[in-house]
Design a protein around this motif. Sequence first.
Motif, PDB file in Angstrom:
ATOM      1  N   ASP A 330       9.015   4.089   3.641  1.00 14.49           N
ATOM      2  CA  ASP A 330       8.536   2.825   3.070  1.00 14.49           C
ATOM      3  C   ASP A 330       7.012   2.721   3.171  1.00 14.49           C
ATOM      4  O   ASP A 330       6.340   2.265   2.251  1.00 14.49           O
ATOM      5  CB  ASP A 330       9.180   1.624   3.776  1.00 14.49           C
ATOM      6  CG  ASP A 330      10.668   1.498   3.433  1.00 14.49           C
ATOM      7  OD1 ASP A 330      11.100   2.128   2.451  1.00 14.49           O
ATOM      8  OD2 ASP A 330      11.384   0.790   4.169  1.00 14.49           O
ATOM      9  N   ALA A 331       6.474   3.159   4.317  1.00 17.47           N
ATOM     10  CA  ALA A 331       5.013   3.106   4.517  1.00 17.47           C
ATOM     11  C   ALA A 331       4.310   4.023   3.522  1.00 17.47           C
ATOM     12  O   ALA A 331       3.282   3.662   2.931  1.00 17.47           O
ATOM     13  CB  ALA A 331       4.661   3.514   5.949  1.00 17.47           C
ATOM     14  N   LEU A 332       4.888   5.204   3.310  1.00 17.75           N
ATOM     15  CA  LEU A 332       4.309   6.173   2.370  1.00 17.75           C
ATOM     16  C   LEU A 332       4.319   5.604   0.948  1.00 17.75           C
ATOM     17  O   LEU A 332       3.312   5.648   0.236  1.00 17.75           O
ATOM     18  CB  LEU A 332       5.092   7.486   2.436  1.00 17.75           C
ATOM     19  CG  LEU A 332       4.578   8.654   1.600  1.00 17.75           C
ATOM     20  CD1 LEU A 332       3.150   9.036   1.980  1.00 17.75           C
ATOM     21  CD2 LEU A 332       5.490   9.862   1.739  1.00 17.75           C
ATOM     22  N   GLU A 333       5.459   5.024   0.552  1.00 18.77           N
ATOM     23  CA  GLU A 333       5.585   4.449  -0.791  1.00 18.77           C
ATOM     24  C   GLU A 333       4.602   3.286  -0.969  1.00 18.77           C
ATOM     25  O   GLU A 333       3.940   3.168  -2.010  1.00 18.77           O
ATOM     26  CB  GLU A 333       7.040   3.990  -1.002  1.00 18.77           C
ATOM     27  CG  GLU A 333       7.296   3.219  -2.284  1.00 18.77           C
ATOM     28  CD  GLU A 333       7.290   4.057  -3.565  1.00 18.77           C
ATOM     29  OE1 GLU A 333       7.797   3.564  -4.584  1.00 18.77           O
ATOM     30  OE2 GLU A 333       6.767   5.192  -3.564  1.00 18.77           O
ATOM     31  N   ALA A 334       4.484   2.449   0.046  1.00 18.22           N
ATOM     32  CA  ALA A 334       3.574   1.293  -0.043  1.00 18.22           C
ATOM     33  C   ALA A 334       2.127   1.747  -0.237  1.00 18.22           C
ATOM     34  O   ALA A 334       1.384   1.184  -1.050  1.00 18.22           O
ATOM     35  CB  ALA A 334       3.699   0.432   1.211  1.00 18.22           C
ATOM     36  N   GLU A 335       1.718   2.791   0.491  1.00 16.89           N
ATOM     37  CA  GLU A 335       0.345   3.308   0.364  1.00 16.89           C
ATOM     38  C   GLU A 335       0.111   3.897  -1.028  1.00 16.89           C
ATOM     39  O   GLU A 335      -0.959   3.726  -1.611  1.00 16.89           O
ATOM     40  CB  GLU A 335       0.070   4.370   1.437  1.00 16.89           C
ATOM     41  CG  GLU A 335      -0.083   3.815   2.842  1.00 16.89           C
ATOM     42  CD  GLU A 335      -1.256   2.863   2.983  1.00 16.89           C
ATOM     43  OE1 GLU A 335      -2.390   3.231   2.625  1.00 16.89           O
ATOM     44  OE2 GLU A 335      -1.035   1.734   3.466  1.00 16.89           O
ATOM     45  N   MET A 336       1.122   4.584  -1.556  1.00 19.06           N
ATOM     46  CA  MET A 336       0.964   5.202  -2.883  1.00 19.06           C
ATOM     47  C   MET A 336       0.891   4.141  -3.975  1.00 19.06           C
ATOM     48  O   MET A 336       0.167   4.307  -4.956  1.00 19.06           O
ATOM     49  CB  MET A 336       2.112   6.186  -3.145  1.00 19.06           C
ATOM     50  CG  MET A 336       2.050   7.408  -2.241  1.00 19.06           C
ATOM     51  SD  MET A 336       3.306   8.664  -2.610  1.00 19.06           S
ATOM     52  CE  MET A 336       2.573   9.501  -4.026  1.00 19.06           C
ATOM     53  N   LEU A 337       1.628   3.052  -3.800  1.00 15.46           N
ATOM     54  CA  LEU A 337       1.587   1.971  -4.790  1.00 15.46           C
ATOM     55  C   LEU A 337       0.289   1.173  -4.708  1.00 15.46           C
ATOM     56  O   LEU A 337      -0.228   0.677  -5.698  1.00 15.46           O
ATOM     57  CB  LEU A 337       2.793   1.040  -4.605  1.00 15.46           C
ATOM     58  CG  LEU A 337       4.139   1.634  -5.019  1.00 15.46           C
ATOM     59  CD1 LEU A 337       5.277   0.689  -4.651  1.00 15.46           C
ATOM     60  CD2 LEU A 337       4.180   1.949  -6.516  1.00 15.46           C
ATOM     61  N   LYS A 338      -0.237   1.090  -3.489  1.00 22.38           N
ATOM     62  CA  LYS A 338      -1.473   0.326  -3.259  1.00 22.38           C
ATOM     63  C   LYS A 338      -2.675   1.012  -3.925  1.00 22.38           C
ATOM     64  O   LYS A 338      -3.566   0.372  -4.450  1.00 22.38           O
ATOM     65  CB  LYS A 338      -1.687   0.212  -1.743  1.00 22.38           C
ATOM     66  CG  LYS A 338      -2.718  -0.822  -1.318  1.00 22.38           C
ATOM     67  CD  LYS A 338      -2.586  -1.131   0.170  1.00 22.38           C
ATOM     68  CE  LYS A 338      -3.347  -0.108   1.006  1.00 22.38           C
ATOM     69  NZ  LYS A 338      -3.189  -0.352   2.452  1.00 22.38           N
ATOM     70  N   GLU A 339      -2.675   2.344  -3.877  1.00 24.52           N
ATOM     71  CA  GLU A 339      -3.819   3.116  -4.393  1.00 24.52           C
ATOM     72  C   GLU A 339      -3.279   4.306  -5.176  1.00 24.52           C
ATOM     73  O   GLU A 339      -2.812   5.278  -4.592  1.00 24.52           O
ATOM     74  CB  GLU A 339      -4.685   3.563  -3.201  1.00 24.52           C
ATOM     75  CG  GLU A 339      -5.812   4.515  -3.540  1.00 24.52           C
ATOM     76  CD  GLU A 339      -6.710   3.993  -4.641  1.00 24.52           C
ATOM     77  OE1 GLU A 339      -6.433   4.299  -5.817  1.00 24.52           O
ATOM     78  OE2 GLU A 339      -7.680   3.300  -4.327  1.00 24.52           O
ATOM     79  N   GLY A 340      -3.338   4.216  -6.508  1.00 20.50           N
ATOM     80  CA  GLY A 340      -2.687   5.238  -7.339  1.00 20.50           C
ATOM     81  C   GLY A 340      -3.560   6.395  -7.778  1.00 20.50           C
ATOM     82  O   GLY A 340      -3.112   7.255  -8.533  1.00 20.50           O
TER      83      GLY A 340
END
Length: 441
Positions: A330-340
């Motif tokens: 979840d943390a990995l996905e959140a970071e990727m969505l935050k900064e694409g």
Amino acid sequence: MMNHNPLKKIVELQKQGKNVGIYSVCSANGYVIEAALKRGKSDGSCVLIESTANQCDQNGGYTGMTPLDFKNFVLGIADKVGFDPKRLFLGGDHLGPLTFAGMDEAQAMENAEELIRHYVGAGFTKIHIDTSMKVASDDPNTRLSDETIAKRGARLARVAQDTYHKLLESDPDAIAPVYIVGSEVPIPGGAVGAVDQGVQVTKVEDFKNTVATFEKAFREQGLDEAWDNVIGVVVQPGVEEKDSGCTEYDREKAKDLMASIQEFPNLVFEGHSTDYQTKIKLRELVEDGVGILKVGPALTFAMREGMFALENIEKELLYGTDITPSGFQDALEAEMLKEGKHWRKHYQGTELELRMKRKYSFSDRCRYYMPTPAVEAAKERLISNLRTLGIPLNLLSQFMPIQYTKVREGLLVNDPVELVEDRIINTIDEYLYATHQKELL
């Protein structure tokens, strides 16, 4: 005064008809580097680790490390695992105006010179000079000529040689750098876009033109010594990873290119993007004249697989308890969505397809997000939870069966970090099968 670089032995052995090469770890990931050094130690072989111009430069690159910082980072890990630094080679990949391409030629090349100074000055001994990209002042509508590319390349080789001779004053044992030229590859970090255009094998005449124009440019600049240390040319032998597969090496399609290396007694091919080839295909590449196999995403992909497997174990262990889970995925996905910026232009598709690619694509763009504080914190919690609770063999068998067998046989410690690094070693072993690199030292 030149101190002989042991990497030149790759050329020597290849020309004797021996199928010996070296694989190159193109990664700044701590687990990947540690796994490579551990395996090098147990195998009694050498290890080549490379940083790209994107990762480390005079301004810190996207890792925040200068070349000297990166060298110290790797040496620190070597010291920790007891790997002999004499068996360690450090390389700089795609060194040139790549990250300065938005500037005009004068500025871009000035920055590229400084980049080379930092790498050679830090003691990196394998330098890929790549001047194939256009800069802001180049005509966007015409192909960059081989002459322009080679002229800029020679300019950087001059800086590299001067820096090496200066380094000898403070370190008389400094090894002379060897050089790689050419760039028949997608941009560092992988091809852009989801459509497979089909990989074009480098044409024989293009390869020969590259060598001829570079040799001419070097010799015209009085860089005979540097030219003598050019050991490899980057070509595209017809390999590339895609989101969910890869273009496999096809000997038949590459046979003319591979035969042409025989005409050059001092050169081997360097193959980029060899990730996800089978060990049989990797061995064929080495047998056919590719002396250096570059691998990056496949190693961090294996690391990511290991981390996801550990989180699956953690989920089962924590079910129904009040222990805080790591939430690693979840943390990995959140970071990727935050900064694409590291994945958006590489992945195409519907929202569901993009979600799948962010996690599981072979081009492994999620590797750029592993060092973020949120993902790092989740990783630490995952490891801490599993070390506190212990990993039961039945769950290890379910989620990491290869590592389970090694643990049962007493070959591997049942510890989360050891398990992840061993998952990376599975991939490394396919390269060692291909390269026989123990014979280099």
